[in-house]
Design a protein around this motif. Structure first.
Motif, PDB file in Angstrom:
ATOM      1  N   SER A  34       0.917  -1.094  -0.069  1.00 15.32           N
ATOM      2  CA  SER A  34       0.006   0.101  -0.110  1.00 15.32           C
ATOM      3  C   SER A  34       0.731   1.289  -0.187  1.00 15.32           C
ATOM      4  O   SER A  34       2.070   1.268   0.485  1.00 15.32           O
ATOM      5  CB  SER A  34      -1.093   0.210   1.390  1.00 15.32           C
ATOM      6  N   ALA A  35       0.344   2.144  -0.502  1.00 18.49           N
ATOM      7  CA  ALA A  35       1.052   3.441  -0.688  1.00 18.49           C
ATOM      8  C   ALA A  35       1.135   4.133   0.746  1.00 18.49           C
ATOM      9  O   ALA A  35       0.215   4.009   1.598  1.00 18.49           O
ATOM     10  CB  ALA A  35       0.390   4.580  -1.406  1.00 18.49           C
ATOM     11  N   PRO A  36       2.080   4.974   1.088  1.00 20.46           N
ATOM     12  CA  PRO A  36       2.118   5.690   2.432  1.00 20.46           C
ATOM     13  C   PRO A  36       0.675   6.644   2.689  1.00 20.46           C
ATOM     14  O   PRO A  36       0.286   7.327   1.623  1.00 20.46           O
ATOM     15  CB  PRO A  36       3.362   6.620   2.378  1.00 20.46           C
ATOM     16  N   VAL A  37       0.393   6.692   3.695  1.00 18.58           N
ATOM     17  CA  VAL A  37      -0.736   7.416   4.240  1.00 18.58           C
ATOM     18  C   VAL A  37      -0.332   8.784   4.708  1.00 18.58           C
ATOM     19  O   VAL A  37       0.410   8.578   5.903  1.00 18.58           O
ATOM     20  CB  VAL A  37      -1.831   6.670   5.063  1.00 18.58           C
ATOM     21  N   PHE A  38      -1.030   9.748   4.197  1.00 21.20           N
ATOM     22  CA  PHE A  38      -0.632  11.048   4.852  1.00 21.20           C
ATOM     23  C   PHE A  38      -1.957  11.790   5.632  1.00 21.20           C
ATOM     24  O   PHE A  38      -2.955  11.730   5.295  1.00 21.20           O
ATOM     25  CB  PHE A  38      -0.054  12.313   4.015  1.00 21.20           C
ATOM     26  N   ASP A  39      -1.617  12.389   6.698  1.00 20.18           N
ATOM     27  CA  ASP A  39      -2.738  13.046   7.415  1.00 20.18           C
ATOM     28  C   ASP A  39      -3.320  14.270   6.556  1.00 20.18           C
ATOM     29  O   ASP A  39      -2.301  15.085   6.422  1.00 20.18           O
ATOM     30  CB  ASP A  39      -2.318  13.305   8.790  1.00 20.18           C
ATOM     31  N   ASP A  40      -4.496  14.187   6.324  1.00 22.61           N
ATOM     32  CA  ASP A  40      -4.913  15.274   5.489  1.00 22.61           C
ATOM     33  C   ASP A  40      -5.103  16.744   6.208  1.00 22.61           C
ATOM     34  O   ASP A  40      -5.015  17.661   5.637  1.00 22.61           O
ATOM     35  CB  ASP A  40      -6.446  14.873   5.026  1.00 22.61           C
ATOM     36  N   ASP A  41      -5.095  16.515   7.500  1.00 21.37           N
ATOM     37  CA  ASP A  41      -5.157  17.837   8.369  1.00 21.37           C
ATOM     38  C   ASP A  41      -3.746  18.624   8.225  1.00 21.37           C
ATOM     39  O   ASP A  41      -3.853  19.926   8.519  1.00 21.37           O
ATOM     40  CB  ASP A  41      -5.464  17.376   9.787  1.00 21.37           C
ATOM     41  N   GLU A  42      -2.667  17.924   7.941  1.00 19.12           N
ATOM     42  CA  GLU A  42      -1.522  18.693   7.811  1.00 19.12           C
ATOM     43  C   GLU A  42      -1.348  19.264   6.420  1.00 19.12           C
ATOM     44  O   GLU A  42      -1.600  18.757   5.518  1.00 19.12           O
ATOM     45  CB  GLU A  42      -0.393  17.743   8.126  1.00 19.12           C
ATOM     46  N   GLU A  43      -1.087  20.521   6.638  1.00 25.63           N
ATOM     47  CA  GLU A  43      -0.731  21.329   5.025  1.00 25.63           C
ATOM     48  C   GLU A  43       0.782  21.315   4.802  1.00 25.63           C
ATOM     49  O   GLU A  43       1.609  21.137   5.458  1.00 25.63           O
ATOM     50  CB  GLU A  43      -1.023  22.757   5.451  1.00 25.63           C
ATOM     51  N   ASP A  44       0.970  21.219   3.526  1.00 27.42           N
ATOM     52  CA  ASP A  44       2.244  21.278   2.784  1.00 27.42           C
ATOM     53  C   ASP A  44       2.899  22.293   3.291  1.00 27.42           C
ATOM     54  O   ASP A  44       2.453  23.487   3.299  1.00 27.42           O
ATOM     55  CB  ASP A  44       2.088  20.968   1.469  1.00 27.42           C
ATOM     56  N   LEU A  45       4.303  22.236   3.673  1.00 28.54           N
ATOM     57  CA  LEU A  45       5.245  23.543   4.067  1.00 28.54           C
ATOM     58  C   LEU A  45       5.286  24.606   3.079  1.00 28.54           C
ATOM     59  O   LEU A  45       5.153  25.723   3.059  1.00 28.54           O
ATOM     60  CB  LEU A  45       6.286  23.068   4.475  1.00 28.54           C
ATOM     61  N   ALA A  46       5.065  23.985   1.899  1.00 22.99           N
ATOM     62  CA  ALA A  46       5.629  24.832   0.743  1.00 22.99           C
ATOM     63  C   ALA A  46       4.276  25.932   0.516  1.00 22.99           C
ATOM     64  O   ALA A  46       4.269  26.920   0.008  1.00 22.99           O
ATOM     65  CB  ALA A  46       5.785  23.956  -0.617  1.00 22.99           C
ATOM     66  N   VAL A  47       2.968  25.237   0.640  1.00 19.99           N
ATOM     67  CA  VAL A  47       1.879  26.049   0.488  1.00 19.99           C
ATOM     68  C   VAL A  47       1.654  26.923   1.527  1.00 19.99           C
ATOM     69  O   VAL A  47       1.363  28.133   1.398  1.00 19.99           O
ATOM     70  CB  VAL A  47       0.572  25.036   0.469  1.00 19.99           C
ATOM     71  N   ILE A  48       2.044  26.578   2.778  1.00 17.06           N
ATOM     72  CA  ILE A  48       2.062  27.837   3.645  1.00 17.06           C
ATOM     73  C   ILE A  48       3.067  28.641   3.566  1.00 17.06           C
ATOM     74  O   ILE A  48       2.791  29.891   3.743  1.00 17.06           O
ATOM     75  CB  ILE A  48       2.259  26.877   5.123  1.00 17.06           C
ATOM     76  N   GLU A  49       4.240  28.581   3.125  1.00 15.44           N
ATOM     77  CA  GLU A  49       5.141  29.466   2.985  1.00 15.44           C
ATOM     78  C   GLU A  49       4.863  30.209   1.728  1.00 15.44           C
ATOM     79  O   GLU A  49       5.145  31.635   1.914  1.00 15.44           O
ATOM     80  CB  GLU A  49       6.606  28.733   2.518  1.00 15.44           C
ATOM     81  N   LYS A  50       4.214  29.755   0.611  1.00 13.98           N
ATOM     82  CA  LYS A  50       3.758  30.472  -0.467  1.00 13.98           C
ATOM     83  C   LYS A  50       2.556  31.636   0.078  1.00 13.98           C
ATOM     84  O   LYS A  50       2.652  32.662  -0.472  1.00 13.98           O
ATOM     85  CB  LYS A  50       3.117  29.713  -1.483  1.00 13.98           C
ATOM     86  N   SER A  51       1.539  31.040   0.743  1.00 19.77           N
ATOM     87  CA  SER A  51       0.662  31.985   1.382  1.00 19.77           C
ATOM     88  C   SER A  51       1.273  32.882   1.969  1.00 19.77           C
ATOM     89  O   SER A  51       0.687  34.242   2.206  1.00 19.77           O
ATOM     90  CB  SER A  51      -0.148  31.290   2.078  1.00 19.77           C
ATOM     91  N   ARG A  52       2.052  32.875   3.012  1.00 16.99           N
ATOM     92  CA  ARG A  52       3.063  33.817   3.805  1.00 16.99           C
ATOM     93  C   ARG A  52       3.636  34.680   2.864  1.00 16.99           C
ATOM     94  O   ARG A  52       3.514  36.075   3.156  1.00 16.99           O
ATOM     95  CB  ARG A  52       3.922  33.070   4.689  1.00 16.99           C
ATOM     96  N   MET A  53       4.462  34.357   2.027  1.00 21.03           N
ATOM     97  CA  MET A  53       5.044  35.115   0.816  1.00 21.03           C
ATOM     98  C   MET A  53       4.092  36.195   0.079  1.00 21.03           C
ATOM     99  O   MET A  53       4.276  37.169   0.143  1.00 21.03           O
ATOM    100  CB  MET A  53       5.839  34.499   0.214  1.00 21.03           C
ATOM    101  N   GLU A  54       2.976  35.655  -0.126  1.00 21.53           N
ATOM    102  CA  GLU A  54       1.829  36.456  -1.008  1.00 21.53           C
ATOM    103  C   GLU A  54       1.236  37.537   0.061  1.00 21.53           C
ATOM    104  O   GLU A  54       1.019  38.708  -0.529  1.00 21.53           O
ATOM    105  CB  GLU A  54       0.757  35.397  -1.420  1.00 21.53           C
ATOM    106  N   LYS A  55       1.085  37.099   1.059  1.00 17.16           N
ATOM    107  CA  LYS A  55       0.566  38.086   2.268  1.00 17.16           C
ATOM    108  C   LYS A  55       1.530  38.998   2.326  1.00 17.16           C
ATOM    109  O   LYS A  55       1.199  40.447   2.477  1.00 17.16           O
ATOM    110  CB  LYS A  55       0.129  37.507   3.371  1.00 17.16           C
ATOM    111  N   LEU A  56       2.774  38.721   2.636  1.00 18.46           N
ATOM    112  CA  LEU A  56       3.823  39.766   2.867  1.00 18.46           C
ATOM    113  C   LEU A  56       4.016  40.730   1.501  1.00 18.46           C
ATOM    114  O   LEU A  56       4.194  42.107   1.647  1.00 18.46           O
ATOM    115  CB  LEU A  56       5.133  39.169   3.096  1.00 18.46           C
ATOM    116  N   ASN A  57       3.767  40.130   0.463  1.00 21.53           N
ATOM    117  CA  ASN A  57       3.888  40.847  -0.802  1.00 21.53           C
ATOM    118  C   ASN A  57       2.892  41.700  -1.181  1.00 21.53           C
ATOM    119  O   ASN A  57       2.944  43.015  -1.350  1.00 21.53           O
ATOM    120  CB  ASN A  57       4.117  40.072  -1.913  1.00 21.53           C
ATOM    121  N   THR A  58       1.571  41.627  -0.652  1.00 26.56           N
ATOM    122  CA  THR A  58       0.458  42.263  -0.805  1.00 26.56           C
ATOM    123  C   THR A  58       0.774  43.477   0.178  1.00 26.56           C
ATOM    124  O   THR A  58       0.346  44.690  -0.272  1.00 26.56           O
ATOM    125  CB  THR A  58      -0.830  41.411  -0.407  1.00 26.56           C
ATOM    126  N   GLU A  59       0.881  43.191   1.300  1.00 23.40           N
ATOM    127  CA  GLU A  59       1.309  44.215   2.444  1.00 23.40           C
ATOM    128  C   GLU A  59       2.335  45.160   1.952  1.00 23.40           C
ATOM    129  O   GLU A  59       1.983  46.400   2.027  1.00 23.40           O
ATOM    130  CB  GLU A  59       1.453  43.653   3.928  1.00 23.40           C
TER     131      GLU A  59
END
Length: 87
Positions: A34-59
């Motif tokens: 079977s393939a590895p199972v990932f917890d869906d509640d955890e967000e990808d760190l790249a997505v979090i970093e991208k979101s933070r950078m977009e917010k900083l850029n907007t500000e």
């Protein structure tokens, strides 16, 4: 002279598990199909970093926009005062 090829002890014919054990690559955990199972509640760190950078850029863009508008307003007021002073 014709040489006969004796492949009775050929390691390539052994199974992968036997070869891994011989080479010391055998893993303690049994192989799972079977393939590895990932917890869906955890967000990808790249997505979090991208979101933070977009917010900083907007500000940053907002701040620059406000500074530019203030500079343009000050320049406009200065020109109006010069016009009034000339009259």
């Amino acid at each position: 002279i014709i040489m006969s090829w004796d492949d009775s002890d050929d390691d390539w014919d052994k199974s992968d598990d036997d070869m891994d054990a011989k080479l010391g690559l055998a893993t303690a955990a049994p192989k799972s199909s079977s393939a590895p199972v990932f917890d869906d509640d955890e967000e990808d760190l790249a997505v979090i970093e991208k979101s933070r950078m977009e917010k900083l850029n907007t500000e940053s863009l907002r701040s620059k926009g406000k500074q530019r508008k203030a500079k343009e307003d000050a320049e406009r007021e200065r020109k109006e005062e010069e016009e009034l002073a000339r009259k």
